[in-house]
Design a protein around this motif. Sequence first.
Motif, PDB file in Angstrom:
ATOM      1  N   MET A 168      37.821  44.458  43.407  1.00 20.81           N
ATOM      2  CA  MET A 168      38.872  43.758  42.661  1.00 20.81           C
ATOM      3  C   MET A 168      40.212  44.475  42.829  1.00 20.81           C
ATOM      4  O   MET A 168      41.245  43.846  43.070  1.00 20.81           O
ATOM      5  CB  MET A 168      38.518  43.710  41.174  1.00 20.81           C
ATOM      6  CG  MET A 168      37.475  42.710  40.781  1.00 20.81           C
ATOM      7  SD  MET A 168      37.357  42.681  38.964  1.00 20.81           S
ATOM      8  CE  MET A 168      35.742  41.954  38.771  1.00 20.81           C
ATOM      9  N   LYS A 169      40.192  45.796  42.674  1.00 20.66           N
ATOM     10  CA  LYS A 169      41.426  46.566  42.819  1.00 20.66           C
ATOM     11  C   LYS A 169      41.974  46.451  44.244  1.00 20.66           C
ATOM     12  O   LYS A 169      43.191  46.306  44.452  1.00 20.66           O
ATOM     13  CB  LYS A 169      41.178  48.037  42.454  1.00 20.66           C
ATOM     14  CG  LYS A 169      40.938  48.273  40.976  1.00 20.66           C
ATOM     15  CD  LYS A 169      40.673  49.721  40.658  1.00 20.66           C
ATOM     16  CE  LYS A 169      41.899  50.589  40.754  1.00 20.66           C
ATOM     17  NZ  LYS A 169      42.850  50.375  39.648  1.00 20.66           N
ATOM     18  N   ASN A 170      41.063  46.490  45.212  1.00 20.72           N
ATOM     19  CA  ASN A 170      41.477  46.356  46.605  1.00 20.72           C
ATOM     20  C   ASN A 170      42.123  44.987  46.849  1.00 20.72           C
ATOM     21  O   ASN A 170      43.164  44.881  47.514  1.00 20.72           O
ATOM     22  CB  ASN A 170      40.267  46.536  47.513  1.00 20.72           C
ATOM     23  CG  ASN A 170      40.597  46.369  48.981  1.00 20.72           C
ATOM     24  OD1 ASN A 170      41.326  47.172  49.553  1.00 20.72           O
ATOM     25  ND2 ASN A 170      40.062  45.317  49.598  1.00 20.72           N
ATOM     26  N   ALA A 171      41.525  43.932  46.305  1.00 18.81           N
ATOM     27  CA  ALA A 171      42.066  42.583  46.480  1.00 18.81           C
ATOM     28  C   ALA A 171      43.419  42.445  45.797  1.00 18.81           C
ATOM     29  O   ALA A 171      44.337  41.806  46.337  1.00 18.81           O
ATOM     30  CB  ALA A 171      41.082  41.554  45.917  1.00 18.81           C
ATOM     31  N   ALA A 172      43.564  43.042  44.600  1.00 17.84           N
ATOM     32  CA  ALA A 172      44.851  42.992  43.901  1.00 17.84           C
ATOM     33  C   ALA A 172      45.925  43.713  44.716  1.00 17.84           C
ATOM     34  O   ALA A 172      47.065  43.252  44.822  1.00 17.84           O
ATOM     35  CB  ALA A 172      44.708  43.630  42.522  1.00 17.84           C
ATOM     36  N   LYS A 173      45.544  44.836  45.313  1.00 19.33           N
ATOM     37  CA  LYS A 173      46.478  45.610  46.135  1.00 19.33           C
ATOM     38  C   LYS A 173      46.924  44.819  47.360  1.00 19.33           C
ATOM     39  O   LYS A 173      48.103  44.843  47.741  1.00 19.33           O
ATOM     40  CB  LYS A 173      45.804  46.913  46.556  1.00 19.33           C
ATOM     41  CG  LYS A 173      46.664  47.849  47.373  1.00 19.33           C
ATOM     42  CD  LYS A 173      45.884  49.114  47.714  1.00 19.33           C
ATOM     43  CE  LYS A 173      46.714  50.078  48.555  1.00 19.33           C
ATOM     44  NZ  LYS A 173      45.931  51.308  48.884  1.00 19.33           N
ATOM     45  N   LEU A 174      45.973  44.092  47.997  1.00 21.42           N
ATOM     46  CA  LEU A 174      46.314  43.261  49.152  1.00 21.42           C
ATOM     47  C   LEU A 174      47.260  42.131  48.755  1.00 21.42           C
ATOM     48  O   LEU A 174      48.185  41.782  49.501  1.00 21.42           O
ATOM     49  CB  LEU A 174      45.038  42.681  49.767  1.00 21.42           C
ATOM     50  CG  LEU A 174      44.125  43.653  50.517  1.00 21.42           C
ATOM     51  CD1 LEU A 174      42.794  42.976  50.843  1.00 21.42           C
ATOM     52  CD2 LEU A 174      44.802  44.149  51.799  1.00 21.42           C
TER      53      LEU A 174
END
Length: 349
Positions: A168-174
């Motif tokens: 989730m954090k990775n997707a938000a960062k992208l």
Amino acid sequence: MKFTRRTLLAAASAAALLAAPLAAEAQNLPRNMRMVIGSTSTGGDTYQNSAIVAEALSEKLGINIKVDAVGATEAFKAVGRDKRGTTIMMFHDQSFLGNLYGVSGYDDPFANYAVGPTVAINPGNAYLVPADSPYQTMDDIFAAAESGTRVRVAIQPGGVSEIGFTAMKNAAKLRAPGSEENIVAVNTGSQSDKNQAMWDDLADVINGSIQANEQFTQLDPSDQKAMRFVWITARPETLEQAPEAGMGNTTRDDLLSYASPKTHVPLNESEDFTFDKEFFFLFNKDMDPAIIDAIDAALTEVFDEGKIQERQKESFFIPDFLPTAEAREHLTKKRDTYRKVIDDISAGS
């Protein structure tokens, strides 16, 4: 066709010859074997899956295999000190995710143990929100984080529960660099603890499972305990193998609507993040390789016969047999993929 005594004897001899290699390999096995698992629960998915496999192996090899729910730390210790092969282990991706997250008691299983065959997938890893949540989809959650709203996610840190949170954090960062700081962990323990965090309004999203939480998605929305799925991490190819009826009152098509590609949680610019919770064997690294060969051969026959797949699907497991060499290659690549996601997020923290 008329069967003569000679025909029947010839058929019996042929069957005996075919069975001979497996029988010979079985002679290398201890008569009594302990299968330790990385869970202390005798009602959870690890025990349930292990019991199905242990029973099939016991019958095929003509030995006694007892499943022992000792928990991850004790299971690793038990396998690590038994070179004779009287103790083997069954666990899932937690075995390497715990190591990647630096959890105490989790050594690198690829370096310190012999990774063996895979046997099943539990496709149920999921994330849920309260029934009255303003977040209808994962897009809503990412939009909230982008706008500066803190989204609290209840997880059990250090493994299967946390990898989806990291995604989730990775997707938000992208989507919007910096917004990942608004996806925050609420560290809890068991599934009941995560559920309670939601009910006490301490979490906006919780990690759960289809098996454990589907019942709460069927409650009247006015019920304090009512929930909704927003994301199921399993690959669509995995969910498509589940029974059409799905689980409870949630059909397979319903479940697929929460998985990629209909629910979009990007891993990178070209693909979605997915996660199948896979169960596999772990052995003492100095154990006689002939024992692993015997288990591989027996499982090959068991899965070729087809009965075990029926039992697994009845318990909402997806059959997933890969012999040792293929399993090691597959799980190594899987570990490396998730290590990169974890490292990328850690580097940005």
